[in-house]
Design a protein around this motif. Structure first.
Motif, PDB file in Angstrom:
ATOM      1  N   CYS A   1       0.854  -1.005  -0.373  1.00 19.89           N
ATOM      2  CA  CYS A   1      -0.229   0.031  -0.229  1.00 19.89           C
ATOM      3  C   CYS A   1       1.037   1.367  -0.266  1.00 19.89           C
ATOM      4  CB  CYS A   1      -1.004   0.038   1.345  1.00 19.89           C
ATOM      5  SG  CYS A   1      -0.387  -0.021   2.712  1.00 19.89           S
ATOM      6  N   LEU A   2       2.303   0.951   0.352  1.00 20.62           N
ATOM      7  CA  LEU A   2       2.697   2.195   0.593  1.00 20.62           C
ATOM      8  C   LEU A   2       3.638   2.309  -1.240  1.00 20.62           C
ATOM      9  CD1 LEU A   2       4.268   2.090   4.147  1.00 20.62           C
ATOM     10  CD2 LEU A   2       3.231   4.040   3.625  1.00 20.62           C
ATOM     11  N   PHE A   3       2.924   3.102  -1.936  1.00 23.40           N
ATOM     12  CA  PHE A   3       3.493   3.477  -2.733  1.00 23.40           C
ATOM     13  C   PHE A   3       3.768   4.472  -3.019  1.00 23.40           C
ATOM     14  CE2 PHE A   3       2.666   4.247  -7.774  1.00 23.40           C
ATOM     15  CZ  PHE A   3       3.152   3.089  -8.336  1.00 23.40           C
ATOM     16  N   PHE A   4       5.214   4.682  -3.926  1.00 20.40           N
ATOM     17  CA  PHE A   4       6.089   5.628  -4.083  1.00 20.40           C
ATOM     18  C   PHE A   4       5.846   6.255  -2.529  1.00 20.40           C
ATOM     19  CE2 PHE A   4       5.276   5.996  -8.563  1.00 20.40           C
ATOM     20  CZ  PHE A   4       6.457   4.636  -8.764  1.00 20.40           C
TER      21      PHE A   4
ATOM     22  N   HIS B   1      -1.736  -3.706   9.722  1.00 20.45           N
ATOM     23  CA  HIS B   1      -2.859  -3.005   8.679  1.00 20.45           C
ATOM     24  C   HIS B   1      -2.687  -1.422   8.483  1.00 20.45           C
ATOM     25  CE1 HIS B   1      -5.038  -6.567   9.560  1.00 20.45           C
ATOM     26  NE2 HIS B   1      -4.980  -6.662  10.121  1.00 20.45           N
ATOM     27  N   LYS B   2      -2.478  -1.120   7.676  1.00 23.39           N
ATOM     28  CA  LYS B   2      -2.025   0.632   7.347  1.00 23.39           C
ATOM     29  C   LYS B   2      -3.372   1.440   6.488  1.00 23.39           C
ATOM     30  CE  LYS B   2       2.857   0.069   7.909  1.00 23.39           C
ATOM     31  NZ  LYS B   2       2.485  -1.266   7.662  1.00 23.39           N
ATOM     32  N   CYS B   3      -4.364   1.203   7.222  1.00 22.28           N
ATOM     33  CA  CYS B   3      -5.840   1.729   6.355  1.00 22.28           C
ATOM     34  C   CYS B   3      -6.368   1.935   7.877  1.00 22.28           C
ATOM     35  CB  CYS B   3      -6.521   1.075   6.245  1.00 22.28           C
ATOM     36  SG  CYS B   3      -7.333  -0.453   7.709  1.00 22.28           S
TER      37      CYS B   3
ATOM     38  N   LYS C   1       7.101   5.958  14.136  1.00 24.61           N
ATOM     39  CA  LYS C   1       8.243   5.167  13.664  1.00 24.61           C
ATOM     40  C   LYS C   1       7.585   4.238  12.297  1.00 24.61           C
ATOM     41  CE  LYS C   1      10.892   5.052  18.148  1.00 24.61           C
ATOM     42  NZ  LYS C   1      11.481   4.634  18.920  1.00 24.61           N
ATOM     43  N   ILE C   2       5.819   4.148  12.767  1.00 24.45           N
ATOM     44  CA  ILE C   2       5.992   3.456  11.772  1.00 24.45           C
ATOM     45  C   ILE C   2       5.596   3.780  10.568  1.00 24.45           C
ATOM     46  CG2 ILE C   2       3.954   0.978  11.381  1.00 24.45           C
ATOM     47  CD1 ILE C   2       3.844   1.117  14.496  1.00 24.45           C
ATOM     48  N   PRO C   3       5.883   3.658   9.673  1.00 22.93           N
ATOM     49  CA  PRO C   3       5.324   4.200   8.046  1.00 22.93           C
ATOM     50  C   PRO C   3       3.997   4.367   7.555  1.00 22.93           C
ATOM     51  CG  PRO C   3       6.793   2.751   7.159  1.00 22.93           C
ATOM     52  CD  PRO C   3       7.208   2.228   8.763  1.00 22.93           C
ATOM     53  N   GLY C   4       3.738   5.272   6.802  1.00 20.85           N
ATOM     54  CA  GLY C   4       2.593   5.735   6.708  1.00 20.85           C
ATOM     55  C   GLY C   4       1.439   5.598   7.631  1.00 20.85           C
ATOM     56  N   VAL C   5       1.358   5.934   8.615  1.00 17.98           N
ATOM     57  CA  VAL C   5       0.428   5.752   9.777  1.00 17.98           C
ATOM     58  C   VAL C   5       0.296   7.216  10.118  1.00 17.98           C
ATOM     59  CG1 VAL C   5      -0.099   4.570  11.830  1.00 17.98           C
ATOM     60  CG2 VAL C   5       0.517   3.737  10.173  1.00 17.98           C
TER      61      VAL C   5
ATOM     62  N   TYR D   1       8.846   9.527   4.762  1.00 16.12           N
ATOM     63  CA  TYR D   1       7.573   8.424   5.434  1.00 16.12           C
ATOM     64  C   TYR D   1       6.038   7.878   5.160  1.00 16.12           C
ATOM     65  CZ  TYR D   1      10.987   8.558   9.610  1.00 16.12           C
ATOM     66  OH  TYR D   1      12.566   8.723  10.199  1.00 16.12           O
ATOM     67  N   GLY D   2       6.288   7.583   3.967  1.00 14.84           N
ATOM     68  CA  GLY D   2       4.357   7.537   3.850  1.00 14.84           C
ATOM     69  C   GLY D   2       3.533   8.687   4.026  1.00 14.84           C
ATOM     70  N   ALA D   3       3.452   9.689   4.270  1.00 17.26           N
ATOM     71  CA  ALA D   3       2.521   9.992   4.514  1.00 17.26           C
ATOM     72  C   ALA D   3       1.068  10.233   3.918  1.00 17.26           C
ATOM     73  CB  ALA D   3       2.258  11.473   5.148  1.00 17.26           C
ATOM     74  N   PRO D   4      -0.386  10.566   4.177  1.00 20.46           N
ATOM     75  CA  PRO D   4      -1.268  10.734   3.058  1.00 20.46           C
ATOM     76  C   PRO D   4      -1.164  11.902   3.051  1.00 20.46           C
ATOM     77  CG  PRO D   4      -1.946  10.731   5.183  1.00 20.46           C
ATOM     78  CD  PRO D   4      -0.466   9.429   5.237  1.00 20.46           C
TER      79      PRO D   4
END
Length: 203
Positions: free
Chosen positions: A59-62, A157-159, A175-179, A198-201
């Motif tokens: 789910c962490l695309f780019f 789960h990164k949702c 420390k957890i990417p994308g959260v 870090y994959g921030a939305p």
């Protein structure tokens, strides 16, 4: 005529004496008690070398977490509910005002158990947690430590967006990417955006 010496006598300083221990490989120790030298195993060049490499979620695309999107699922912490009551904020409405989209607050069994253990003083928080708009998430693990439960869930789960005001939990979530982290500041909800790498939305 006797002369008396009034000066201080100089004494040699005594330093701590260390007891010397005989090495287990010493020749003076009996053969049966003596430690044996470790035998080095020869590496087989044809053998397949195994390495554990942590898998990055797809789910962490780019740079962005593609699993995050409306309706947003927000994991709520015990402190977040308490601070919302103190700030006189409606939980669901304030979340929607912050993200400009439909939000589904989620509460785990561990967080619910933690609120129930706090007793009569937190009865208002318990009533809010039992709101039908809240989605209840069952916990299959042992123990009721809510922080570990939330960290484990967002790692798998990164949702989810984590709603908390606890500094220690924030430090662990960062420390957890994308959260992303939702917090309360100046009587309103805010989203803490992590750096792009870090994959921030992007809301």
């Amino acid at each position: 005529m006797s002369v008396s010496l009034q000066g201080k006598q100089k004494k040699a300083r005594k330093y701590a004496v260390m007891k010397r221990m005989i090495s287990l490989r010493d020749e003076r120790i009996k053969e049966k008690d003596r430690a044996k030298a470790p035998v080095k195993k020869k590496e087989d060049p044809s053998a397949i070398k195994e390495r554990e490499v942590p898998q990055h979620p797809s789910c962490l695309f780019f740079q962005y977490n593609t699993q995050l999107g409306p309706p947003y699922h927000i994991l709520v912490d015990t402190n977040f509910i308490n601070f919302s009551i103190k700030a006189k904020l409606d939980l669901v409405q304030s979340m929607m005002d912050c993200l400009y989209a439909k939000c589904i607050p989620c509460i785990t069994d561990c967080v619910m158990g933690e609120i129930e253990k706090l007793g009569q003083k937190y009865r208002v928080a318990l009533r809010i947690a039992k709101d039908p708009r809240f989605e209840r998430l069952p916990c299959m693990h042992k123990g009721t430590y809510a922080d570990d439960c939330l960290v484990q869930r967002v790692t798998q789960h990164k949702c989810y967006i984590v709603a908390t005001v606890d500094k220690e939990l924030k430090r662990r979530i960062r420390k957890i990417p994308g959260v992303p982290i939702m917090y309360i500041s100046r009587h309103r909800y805010n989203i803490e955006r992590m750096p792009d790498d870090y994959g921030a939305p992007r809301f």
